[in-house]
Scaffold this motif. Structure first.
Motif, PDB file in Angstrom:
ATOM      1  N   LEU A 135       0.979  -1.092   0.063  1.00  0.00           N
ATOM      2  CA  LEU A 135      -0.036   0.046   0.037  1.00  0.00           C
ATOM      3  C   LEU A 135       0.863   1.370  -0.174  1.00  0.00           C
ATOM      4  O   LEU A 135       1.650   1.237   0.801  1.00  0.00           O
ATOM      5  N   ILE A 136       0.416   2.044  -0.942  1.00  0.00           N
ATOM      6  CA  ILE A 136       1.271   3.475  -0.978  1.00  0.00           C
ATOM      7  C   ILE A 136       0.445   4.576  -0.593  1.00  0.00           C
ATOM      8  O   ILE A 136      -0.610   4.815  -1.112  1.00  0.00           O
ATOM      9  N   ASP A 137       0.908   5.343   0.492  1.00  0.00           N
ATOM     10  CA  ASP A 137       0.402   6.580   0.672  1.00  0.00           C
ATOM     11  C   ASP A 137       0.834   7.760  -0.322  1.00  0.00           C
ATOM     12  O   ASP A 137       1.997   8.180   0.032  1.00  0.00           O
ATOM     13  N   ALA A 138       0.267   8.230  -1.357  1.00  0.00           N
ATOM     14  CA  ALA A 138       0.540   9.051  -2.094  1.00  0.00           C
ATOM     15  C   ALA A 138      -0.094  10.491  -1.851  1.00  0.00           C
ATOM     16  O   ALA A 138      -0.143  11.284  -2.973  1.00  0.00           O
ATOM     17  N   CYS A 139      -0.386  10.692  -0.715  1.00  0.00           N
ATOM     18  CA  CYS A 139      -1.073  12.194  -0.596  1.00  0.00           C
ATOM     19  C   CYS A 139      -0.045  13.344  -0.871  1.00  0.00           C
ATOM     20  O   CYS A 139      -0.454  14.373  -1.357  1.00  0.00           O
ATOM     21  N   GLN A 140       1.192  13.091  -0.687  1.00  0.00           N
ATOM     22  CA  GLN A 140       2.110  14.055  -1.087  1.00  0.00           C
ATOM     23  C   GLN A 140       2.893  13.997  -2.230  1.00  0.00           C
ATOM     24  O   GLN A 140       3.790  14.926  -2.962  1.00  0.00           O
ATOM     25  N   SER A 141       2.602  13.051  -3.289  1.00  0.00           N
ATOM     26  CA  SER A 141       2.996  12.787  -4.833  1.00  0.00           C
ATOM     27  C   SER A 141       2.025  13.007  -5.719  1.00  0.00           C
ATOM     28  O   SER A 141       2.369  13.660  -6.609  1.00  0.00           O
ATOM     29  N   VAL A 142       0.805  12.398  -5.419  1.00  0.00           N
ATOM     30  CA  VAL A 142      -0.129  12.462  -6.343  1.00  0.00           C
ATOM     31  C   VAL A 142      -0.186  14.061  -6.930  1.00  0.00           C
ATOM     32  O   VAL A 142      -0.527  14.490  -8.075  1.00  0.00           O
ATOM     33  N   PRO A 143      -0.286  15.162  -6.011  1.00  0.00           N
ATOM     34  CA  PRO A 143      -0.668  16.560  -6.430  1.00  0.00           C
ATOM     35  C   PRO A 143       0.682  17.338  -7.143  1.00  0.00           C
ATOM     36  O   PRO A 143       0.548  18.226  -7.760  1.00  0.00           O
ATOM     37  N   HIS A 144       1.865  16.499  -7.076  1.00  0.00           N
ATOM     38  CA  HIS A 144       3.042  17.286  -7.374  1.00  0.00           C
ATOM     39  C   HIS A 144       3.801  16.633  -8.635  1.00  0.00           C
ATOM     40  O   HIS A 144       4.543  17.194  -9.087  1.00  0.00           O
ATOM     41  N   SER A 150       5.984  24.606   3.050  1.00  0.00           N
ATOM     42  CA  SER A 150       5.814  23.639   2.069  1.00  0.00           C
ATOM     43  C   SER A 150       5.059  24.215   0.739  1.00  0.00           C
ATOM     44  O   SER A 150       4.029  25.137   1.076  1.00  0.00           O
ATOM     45  N   LEU A 151       5.527  24.319  -0.250  1.00  0.00           N
ATOM     46  CA  LEU A 151       5.242  25.173  -1.321  1.00  0.00           C
ATOM     47  C   LEU A 151       4.616  24.237  -2.557  1.00  0.00           C
ATOM     48  O   LEU A 151       4.541  22.765  -2.492  1.00  0.00           O
ATOM     49  N   TYR A 152       3.812  25.089  -3.626  1.00  0.00           N
ATOM     50  CA  TYR A 152       3.017  24.134  -4.632  1.00  0.00           C
ATOM     51  C   TYR A 152       3.304  24.986  -5.779  1.00  0.00           C
ATOM     52  O   TYR A 152       4.089  26.274  -5.540  1.00  0.00           O
ATOM     53  N   PHE A 153       2.719  24.850  -6.913  1.00  0.00           N
ATOM     54  CA  PHE A 153       3.094  25.296  -8.165  1.00  0.00           C
ATOM     55  C   PHE A 153       2.643  26.721  -8.217  1.00  0.00           C
ATOM     56  O   PHE A 153       3.177  27.564  -9.066  1.00  0.00           O
ATOM     57  N   TYR A 154       1.883  27.344  -7.446  1.00  0.00           N
ATOM     58  CA  TYR A 154       1.338  28.644  -7.271  1.00  0.00           C
ATOM     59  C   TYR A 154       2.151  29.632  -6.544  1.00  0.00           C
ATOM     60  O   TYR A 154       1.828  30.714  -6.135  1.00  0.00           O
TER      61      TYR A 154
END
Length: 420
Positions: free
Chosen positions: A203-212, A391-395
């Motif tokens: 099982l993979i917790d992808a909360c911090q990968s799928v958005p980025h 923590s940064l995002y594309f905006y």
């Protein structure tokens, strides 16, 4: 001659995010807390409003036009999720409230049915509480044993330690793709391949990968993957579980009620087909539709473009953080191009509490996180009660990083002067 600098991705998209155009304590808002929850573009907000203004009706249960339109949009969003992470079938996407519920779904269905006394579950020390607590509960109920992958000297996952933990007793490996504290990007494809050699599920917790970044579940070959909509420009209250179809079909239902049934009698019930078997009751219809709108938004930008831009921000952020003396940043540094970790930095300053830093930065209009980030065991390994996290995002933009660094240094100088 005036040189016109080309706009970055962050500059181009900021117009789409209404919440970013405000002042906090009289200062322009800098939102550096996207690892906790991302902001929402106008396109996503419009989709949510449109559902409630135009199509508000229950799904799957009505013959009238509103119900049909709602059902089409709701199921259309499922198709978008499936394509976004490249599933083999749309039936492999189960809507949940969030990633935590998705992990609990697997734990209470597959876990209780398949784990026995002496079986081993492998987690990592960097896991979010949501990928620890459910397995602790299941281990207590079944007699299974939990083992933890340690960190190496670079403060990334110790792959050799992981290999040493694997055995014929290993029945499940559940690990985070990207750590919300260390920023480390774990080699989930390799982790999965090694686990499968022992017949274990992954099982993979992808909360911090799928958005980025682009995430392909067929390439990873994991058995389950979870994510939360609110971290990927969608509303709160919606997330999803991906599971291989054969595994989901073999799992018993999680919750009972309407929608998840086939036939109900006084003495027994039969259950619906995938994915509805796991979606009891009236779902978060508007939120699911808005998740689809968020995926449209991210896809139109391109996940490769988002990842590339965030790598640039990461390189710049760490270059600037290195100018601040005595800053303890957790996790390995990125390479010169910003690759190798996520666009976040959890840190501490000797003698200054993380919450005090965050409070004073808030008065400068800068929103960062402070606390244990739902990784208390990891912080205990570092002998820290918590940390501050940007923590940064594309905006986000380089200019925001500059203002953050200036405010952080001034805040540190203020505390140091008070202690003299």
């Amino acid at each position: 001659m005036t040189i016109i600098q080309e706009k970055t991705l962050g500059d181009k998209v900021r117009k789409d995010f209404p919440i970013l155009h405000q002042e906090v304590h009289g200062k322009p808002l800098i939102y550096f807390d996207s690892a906790a929850s991302s902001q929402k573009p106008q396109q996503v907000l419009d989709s949510l409003i449109n559902y409630y203004q135009q199509d508000n009706a229950n799904v799957h249960r009505g013959a009238h036009s509103l119900s049909n339109r709602a059902t089409d949009a709701y199921e259309g969003a499922r198709d978008k999720v499936a394509k976004f992470i490249n599933t083999a079938s749309r039936d492999e996407i189960v809507y949940t409230r969030n990633a935590s519920e998705a992990i609990n779904l697997v734990a209470y269905t597959w876990g209780l049915a398949n784990l026995n006394k002496g079986d081993e579950i492998i987690l990592s020390v960097m896991e979010h509480h949501s990928n620890i607590v459910p397995w602790q509960i299941i281990a207590q109920k079944t007699g299974a044993i939990i083992k933890y992958i340690q960190l190496n000297e670079q403060e990334v996952l110790d792959l050799e330690n992981y290999i040493s933990l694997l055995s014929d007793k290993t029945k499940l490996v559940a690990v985070v793709h990207v750590s919300n504290t260390l920023g480390v990007i774990n080699p989930v494809s390799e982790i999965t391949e090694l686990a499968h050699q022992y017949g274990a599920k992954v099982l993979i917790d992808a909360c911090q990968s799928v958005p980025h970044m682009p995430v392909d579940v067929q390439q990873i070959n994991c058995d389950w993957l979870v994510a939360s909509g609110h971290k990927m420009c969608a509303p709160t209250g919606i997330g999803f579980l991906y599971g291989k179809k054969a595994i989901l079909e073999a799992m018993p239902p999680f919750l009972g009620g309407g929608e998840m049934i086939d036939e109900v009698y006084f003495d027994r019930s039969t259950y619906g087909e995938l994915p509805h078997k796991f979606e009891a009751g009236t779902p978060a219809i508007g939120e699911a539709i808005a998740l689809g709108a968020a995926i449209d938004y991210l896809s139109n930008i391109g996940m490769d473009n988002i990842h590339s831009y965030e790598a640039e921000l990461t390189a710049y952020l760490f270059k600037k953080l290195e100018t601040i003396p005595n800053l303890r940043i957790y996790g390995a540094k990125p390479d010169a191009d910003g690759e190798g970790r996520a666009a976040l930095a959890a840190f501490n300053v000797p003698g200054i509490h993380a919450s005090d830093l965050a409070t004073l930065l808030d008065h400068e209009g800068i929103a960062i996180r402070s606390g244990h980030h739902c990784t208390q065991p990891l912080h205990r390994l570092f002998d820290a009660s918590g940390s501050a996290r940007a923590s940064l995002y594309f905006y986000n933009t380089r200019d925001e990083i500059d203002r953050f660094i200036t405010a952080l240094q001034e805040t540190i100088d203020f505390f140091n002067s008070m202690m003299e």
